[in-house]
Design an enzyme around this catalytic site. Structure first.
Site, mmCIF file in Angstrom:
data_model
loop_
_atom_site.group_PDB
_atom_site.id
_atom_site.type_symbol
_atom_site.label_atom_id
_atom_site.label_comp_id
_atom_site.label_asym_id
_atom_site.label_seq_id
_atom_site.Cartn_x
_atom_site.Cartn_y
_atom_site.Cartn_z
ATOM 1 N N LYS A 45 0.802 -1.236 0.000
ATOM 2 C CA LYS A 45 0.000 0.000 0.000
ATOM 3 C C LYS A 45 0.830 1.279 0.000
ATOM 4 O O LYS A 45 0.349 2.345 0.386
ATOM 5 C CB LYS A 45 -1.013 0.042 1.166
ATOM 6 N N HIS A 100 7.661 -7.434 -1.774
ATOM 7 C CA HIS A 100 7.277 -6.860 -0.484
ATOM 8 C C HIS A 100 8.135 -7.475 0.636
ATOM 9 O O HIS A 100 7.880 -7.220 1.812
ATOM 10 C CB HIS A 100 5.813 -7.172 -0.157
ATOM 11 N N SER A 130 -4.941 2.648 4.064
ATOM 12 C CA SER A 130 -5.111 1.973 2.777
ATOM 13 C C SER A 130 -5.147 0.451 2.963
ATOM 14 O O SER A 130 -5.955 -0.252 2.357
ATOM 15 C CB SER A 130 -3.950 2.387 1.860
HETATM 16 P P1 A3P Z 1 -5.247 4.389 -1.329
HETATM 17 O O1 A3P Z 1 -5.845 3.128 -0.783
HETATM 18 O O2 A3P Z 1 -4.824 5.346 -0.240
HETATM 19 O O3 A3P Z 1 -6.098 5.053 -2.347
HETATM 20 P P2 A3P Z 1 -0.039 -0.491 -3.645
HETATM 21 O O4 A3P Z 1 0.020 -0.460 -5.125
HETATM 22 O O5 A3P Z 1 1.319 -0.492 -2.982
HETATM 23 O O6 A3P Z 1 -0.928 -1.590 -3.161
HETATM 24 O O7 A3P Z 1 -0.675 0.887 -3.156
HETATM 25 C C1 A3P Z 1 -2.025 1.181 -3.418
HETATM 26 C C2 A3P Z 1 -2.264 2.625 -3.059
HETATM 27 O O8 A3P Z 1 -1.654 3.470 -4.062
HETATM 28 C C3 A3P Z 1 -3.755 2.968 -3.052
HETATM 29 O O9 A3P Z 1 -3.880 4.004 -2.070
HETATM 30 C C4 A3P Z 1 -3.931 3.491 -4.473
HETATM 31 O O10 A3P Z 1 -5.087 4.276 -4.644
HETATM 32 C C5 A3P Z 1 -2.648 4.308 -4.617
HETATM 33 N N1 A3P Z 1 -2.328 4.629 -6.024
HETATM 34 C C6 A3P Z 1 -2.178 3.770 -7.049
HETATM 35 N N2 A3P Z 1 -1.953 4.454 -8.200
HETATM 36 C C7 A3P Z 1 -1.955 5.764 -7.879
HETATM 37 C C8 A3P Z 1 -1.801 6.980 -8.631
HETATM 38 N N3 A3P Z 1 -1.623 6.969 -9.929
HETATM 39 N N4 A3P Z 1 -1.888 8.155 -7.967
HETATM 40 C C9 A3P Z 1 -2.087 8.184 -6.630
HETATM 41 N N5 A3P Z 1 -2.251 7.081 -5.871
HETATM 42 C C10 A3P Z 1 -2.189 5.878 -6.486
#
Ligand code: A3P
Length: 288
Positions: A45, A100, A130
């Site tokens: 996240k 991870h 998140s």
């Molecule tokens: P949120 O749940 O706060 O919206 P990961 O890919 O490590 O699992 O992280 C997911 C988080 O990154 C989510 O956060 C997701 O919405 C955010 N995310 C993914 N792409 C993004 C982008 N282009 N701009 C901003 N946040 C992004």
């Protein structure tokens, strides 16, 4: 679905058995990196998918074809996942790999090569929020319980994937030993263009102005939210229940403010200070 209720324990960290087996974790630990490999390392996240998308497009010089036709988990597969060997692209040139896992598990293998590591971190308060929401849709993760319970377990390092503090400190304390580029979710938010250009220069893959323009447009939250190759809607409902929330949820900085009570915030601060006091690391986010 396979092993949905199973958990694997690896170096004291609990991981979803749906994605990991003892064998896949052993394989990851002894992986032979090539000098040309690029490893994205994150605690869950922290913006992993965002970084996968950016690097895909840096290496394609803004050509959208791979980002629009190949799912992110096939373009930059997770080293420790069971399907990794099938997915790894056996081509010359940079292979994008994601992990991870904690640094201590991979550092010995990484040190045998000049593979590049991009470590991406995010304010742990936003990571926790998140992660909590992600548990509701990801059926391979346990029921998160109440927000307060989950927060306590997160601070205690008792959630799946282990302690955020250990992950960040483990990777960043080895910055000098590894070819490591450190960047935060907040950096990307603040200035995506500058962040992408810095990354591309560090990777030895500078971008033309038009390629950078395409990348910025394509890697915006609104654009990625609609891209089925990264928004995880290709994953069947039994594994990710999309009625319980979206993977591309909010994409903001400071969402914790809408979730934490003053008491939870105070506790978080205290444990953050306690856990980070042995570290000289400086972070690019504000905890207030
Ligand atoms: P949120 O749940 O706060 O919206 P990961 O890919 O490590 O699992 O992280 C997911 C988080 O990154 C989510 O956060 C997701 O919405 C955010 N995310 C993914 N792409 C993004 C982008 N282009 N701009 C901003 N946040 C992004």
């Amino acid at each position: 679905m396979d092993r949905m209720e199973v958990t694997e324990t690896f170096d004291g960290i609990v991981l979803p058995g749906h994605l990991h087996t003892a064998e896949s974790l052993r394989f990851a630990r002894s992986f032979q990196f090539r000098d040309t490999d690029v490893l994205i390392a994150t605690y869950p996240k922290s913006g992993t998918t965002w970084m996968q998308e950016i690097l895909t497009l840096v290496y394609s010089q803004g050509n959208l074809q791979p980002a629009q036709t190949i799912p992110n988990w096939a373009r930059a597969p997770w080293l420790e996942h069971t399907y990794f060997k099938e997915m790894l692209r056996e081509a010359d040139g940079p292979r994008l790999i994601t992990t991870h896992l904690p640094c201590q598990a991979l550092a010995p293998a990484l040190r045998k090569s000049k593979a590049k590591v991009i470590y991406m971190a995010r304010n742990p308060k936003d990571v926790m929020v998140s992660f909590y929401h992600f548990h509701k849709l990801a059926k391979f993760l346990p029921d998160p319980g109440s927000f307060d319970d989950f927060l306590m377990r997160f601070l205690d390092g008792k959630v799946q994937y282990g302690s955020w503090f250990d992950h960040v400190k483990g990777w960043l304390s080895r910055q000098k030993e590894l070819e490591l580029f450190y960047i935060t979710y907040e950096d990307l938010h603040q200035d995506l263009g500058r962040s992408v250009a810095r990354l591309a220069a560090w990777l030895g893959c500078p971008l033309q102005e038009e390629a950078l323009r395409v990348i910025l447009q394509h890697c915006s939250f609104s654009s990625m939210r609609e891209n089925v190759m990264v928004n995880y809607t290709l994953i069947p409902r039994e594994i990710m229940d999309h009625s319980q929330g979206r993977f591309m949820r909010k994409g903001t900085v400071g969402d914790w403010r809408d979730h934490f009570t003053p008491l939870q915030n105070m506790l978080f601060h205290r444990l953050y200070r306690e856990n980070m006091q042995d570290s000289s690391l400086r972070f690019h986010w504000t905890m207030d």
